[in-house]
Write an enzyme that holds these catalytic residues in place. Structure first.
Site, PDB file in Angstrom:
ATOM      1  N   SER A 181       0.811  -1.222   0.000  1.00 22.70           N
ATOM      2  CA  SER A 181       0.000   0.000   0.000  1.00 22.70           C
ATOM      3  C   SER A 181       0.844   1.272   0.000  1.00 22.70           C
ATOM      4  O   SER A 181       0.354   2.334  -0.396  1.00 22.70           O
ATOM      5  CB  SER A 181      -0.944   0.004   1.209  1.00 22.70           C
ATOM      6  OG  SER A 181      -0.228  -0.170   2.410  1.00 22.70           O
TER       7      SER A 181
ATOM      8  N   ASP B  86      -3.220   6.109  11.714  1.00 27.62           N
ATOM      9  CA  ASP B  86      -2.355   5.611  10.639  1.00 27.62           C
ATOM     10  C   ASP B  86      -1.070   6.429  10.676  1.00 27.62           C
ATOM     11  O   ASP B  86      -1.056   7.594  10.258  1.00 27.62           O
ATOM     12  CB  ASP B  86      -3.046   5.746   9.278  1.00 27.62           C
ATOM     13  CG  ASP B  86      -2.180   5.220   8.129  1.00 27.62           C
ATOM     14  OD1 ASP B  86      -1.020   4.834   8.380  1.00 27.62           O
ATOM     15  OD2 ASP B  86      -2.660   5.211   6.974  1.00 27.62           O
TER      16      ASP B  86
ATOM     17  N   HIS C  58       1.352   5.355   6.472  1.00 28.85           N
ATOM     18  CA  HIS C  58       1.118   5.982   5.172  1.00 28.85           C
ATOM     19  C   HIS C  58       1.250   7.495   5.292  1.00 28.85           C
ATOM     20  O   HIS C  58       1.403   8.032   6.387  1.00 28.85           O
ATOM     21  CB  HIS C  58      -0.261   5.587   4.639  1.00 28.85           C
ATOM     22  CG  HIS C  58      -0.432   4.115   4.464  1.00 28.85           C
ATOM     23  ND1 HIS C  58      -0.929   3.302   5.475  1.00 28.85           N
ATOM     24  CD2 HIS C  58      -0.144   3.292   3.421  1.00 28.85           C
ATOM     25  CE1 HIS C  58      -0.951   2.047   5.049  1.00 28.85           C
ATOM     26  NE2 HIS C  58      -0.470   2.011   3.812  1.00 28.85           N
TER      27      HIS C  58
END
Length: 430
Positions: free
Chosen positions: A162, A407, A410
Site C-alpha cells: 500500500s 495511521d 502511510h
C-alpha cells in the site's frame, strides 16, 4: 702584466656569476620541495574532509537493546556516491518552503480516502510547507512536463504494498497539473490499477504484491485474518513476473507485510515461520524470509532479458508512539525532525540493512538497478501521516462513540511522499 690582471678580473666575474647561479638553483630546488610538501598536506586535508562527510551520513544508532546490526554497507553506498563526484540525494534536511505543495485535495481527484487528510478535517497545515533539501546540492521541484516527455511511449510500474499505492497517487496528483491520466484497468479490490496518458502515450501502473514472492493471504480489507499467511520463499509472485518483459521503468520494494504471522515454504515444504504460536513449527524470524525473497527478486530482475530501469526502494519507517496501530499508538507531531534528532527503530534498521546488502550484491550484475533509499529522509517526517485523520472528521459528534484508529505509516496527500517523486525525476534526468 695588464693582460694578466684583466684575465683575473674576468675569472673573478665569471666565478661570481657562477656562484649566483648556483645559489639561485639551490633556492629554486628548496622552493620546489616546499611546494610539494605543502601540496601533499593539502591533499591529505581533502581526503580527511571526504571521510568526515562519510561519517556524518551513518544511519542513526539503534535505541533498543536488541543485537546491533552491521551498518558498514550504508557507508559503502555513500562513499561510492562521493567518489563519483555527485550529490547523495538522500542525505540532508527538511527546510521551510513557503510556496507549499503543487496540488491540493481540490485540484487532484485521485487521492485515496484514508490519505486525504485535508478533506478528512486535519486542522494544521504546517506539514505542507516543507521541502527536502539534500546536503550538498539543490533538488529541483518536480516538473510534470519534463517527466511526461521522458516517459513518452513508455510504461512505469510500481510493485509492492500500500505504500506503493500511496506513492503512485502522489505521482498522479503531480502529473495531473499537466495531463490527467485515464484509469483503464483495476482489479476487483482496486489494489492493482493502470492509468493511460493519451497525449504522451504513457502507461502508469501499480501492482499489488506485498511480499513480491508467492503468497496465500487470508486477510480482508480491514486487516482481519482468518488464517496464517503461507509464503513460498523460492517462488516469485506471477502477478508481476509474468508482465515484467513489458516494463520500461519499475519501482519495487518489500515492506512491513513480512512482520505478519507467516509460515514459510521452500520446495513446497515448511521450513519455518514467523510468530506462529500454537504451531509446531520452528521460528526462524522474518529476517530469514526477507533476505530470501529479496535475493530471488534481485536475481530475477538482473537476469531478465528485459533491462527495465529499476528503482529499488528501501523500507518506510512508521512513527507510532506509545503503541502500535492496534494498541492505541498515535502520531500527533506537527513538525519534522532535523538530521540526527531521531534514531531509526530496530526493525527498520534490520530491514534496511538486508535491503542494502541484497542491493549491493545485485548491483554487481545489474547496472539498471538504482538504490532509492528513502528511509532516513522519511524518518524525519513524523508530522506527515494521517494519524486519526485517516477517517472523515474523527472527532465529530456522530463519531464520538467510534474507536479512533491512527495511521502513522502511510502519508497524507499532499505531503512528504511528494518529495520521493522530486528525487525520482532528478535521478532519471541524470
Amino acid at each position: 702584466m695588464k693582460t694578466f690582471n684583466n684575465n683575473n678580473v674576468i675569472k673573478k666575474q665569471f666565478s661570481l656569476v657562477f656562484v649566483k647561479f648556483a645559489v639561485c638553483f639551490l633556492l629554486l630546488g628548496l622552493a620546489y620541495r616546499l611546494f610539494l610538501s605543502n601540496f601533499e598536506q593539502f591533499s591529505q586535508i581533502e581526503v580527511n574532509d571526504i571521510a568526515l562527510v562519510s561519517d556524518n551520513t551513518l544511519p542513526p544508532q539503534i535505541t533498543v537493546n536488541e543485537p546491533p546490526v552491521a551498518g558498514d554497507l550504508s557507508d559503502k553506498v555513500v562513499n561510492q556516491t562521493l567518489q563519483n563526484g555527485t550529490c547523495d540525494l538522500f542525505i540532508g534536511n527538511w527546510v521551510r518552503d513557503p510556496s507549499g505543495p503543487v496540488y491540493t485535495n481540490t485540484t487532484c481527484n485521485t487521492i485515496e480516502f484514508h490519505q486525504n487528510c485535508m478533506k478528512n478535517g486535519r486542522p494544521d497545515t504546517e506539514y505542507l510547507y516543507w521541502r527536502w533539501n539534500p546536503r550538498d546540492c539543490e533538488l529541483p521541484r518536480f516538473n510534470p512536463k519534463k517527466f511526461l516527455n521522458l516517459m513518452r511511449n513508455k510504461s512505469f510500474t510500481f510493485i509492492g504494498d500500500s505504500i506503493m499505492r500511496n506513492h503512485v497517487q502522489s505521482l498522479l496528483c503531480i502529473l495531473s497539473q499537466e495531463e490527467q491520466g485515464d484509469e483503464v484497468y483495476h482489479d476487483k479490490q482496486y489494489k492493482s490499477r493502470r492509468w493511460y496518458f493519451p497525449i504522451h502515450d504513457f502507461n502508469l501502473s501499480v501492482i499489488w504484491s506485498p511480499f513480491l514472492a508467492k503468497a496465500t493471504v487470508f486477510e480482508d480489507d480491514n486487516g482481519v485474518s482468518t488464517d496464517i499467511t503461507k509464503l513460498h520463499l523460492d517462488k516469485l509472485d506471477d502477478v508481476w513476473t509474468q508482465q515484467f518483459d513489458s516494463f520500461d521503468y519499475v519501482v519495487i520494494a518489500g515492506g512491513k507485510w513480512y512482520l505478519k504471522s507467516t509460515i514459510y515454504y521452500e520446495n513446497d515444504t515448511i521450513v519455518g515461520c514467523h510468530y506462529c504460536p500454537g504451531k509446531n513449527i520452528t521460528q526462524v524470524g522474518f529476517e530469514y524470509a526477507y533476505r530470501k525473497a529479496l535475493n530471488i527478486t534481485m536475481k530475477f530482475i538482473t537476469s531478465s532479458k528485459n533491462k527495465a530501469y529499476t528503482f529499488f526502494r528501501t523500507t518506510t519507517p512508521d512513527h507510532f508512539e506509545n503503541g502500535e496501530w492496534n494498541t492505541e499508538g498515535y502520531c500527533n507531531r506537527t513538525g519534522p525532525f532535523k538530521e540526527g534528532e531521531v534514531d531509526i527503530g530496530y526493525v527498520d534498521e534490520v530491514m534496511r540493512t538486508i535491503e542494502l546488502e541484497e542491493f549491493e550484491r545485485a548491483s554487481e550484475f545489474g547496472l539498471n538497478i538504482k538504490l532509492f533509499d528513502t528511509t532516513l529522509l522519511s524518518l524525519m517526517r513524523p508530522d506527515g501521516h494521517p494519524g486519526v485523520y485517516r477517517q472523515y472528521q474523527p472527532f465529530a459528534k456522530e463519531n464520538k462513540n467510534k474507536k479512533v484508529q491512527n495511521d502513522c505509516l502511510h502519508w497524507c496527500l499532499p505531503g512528504p511522499i511528494d518529495s520521493w517523486n522530486h528525487i525520482m525525476l532528478e535521478m532519471l534526468s541524470h
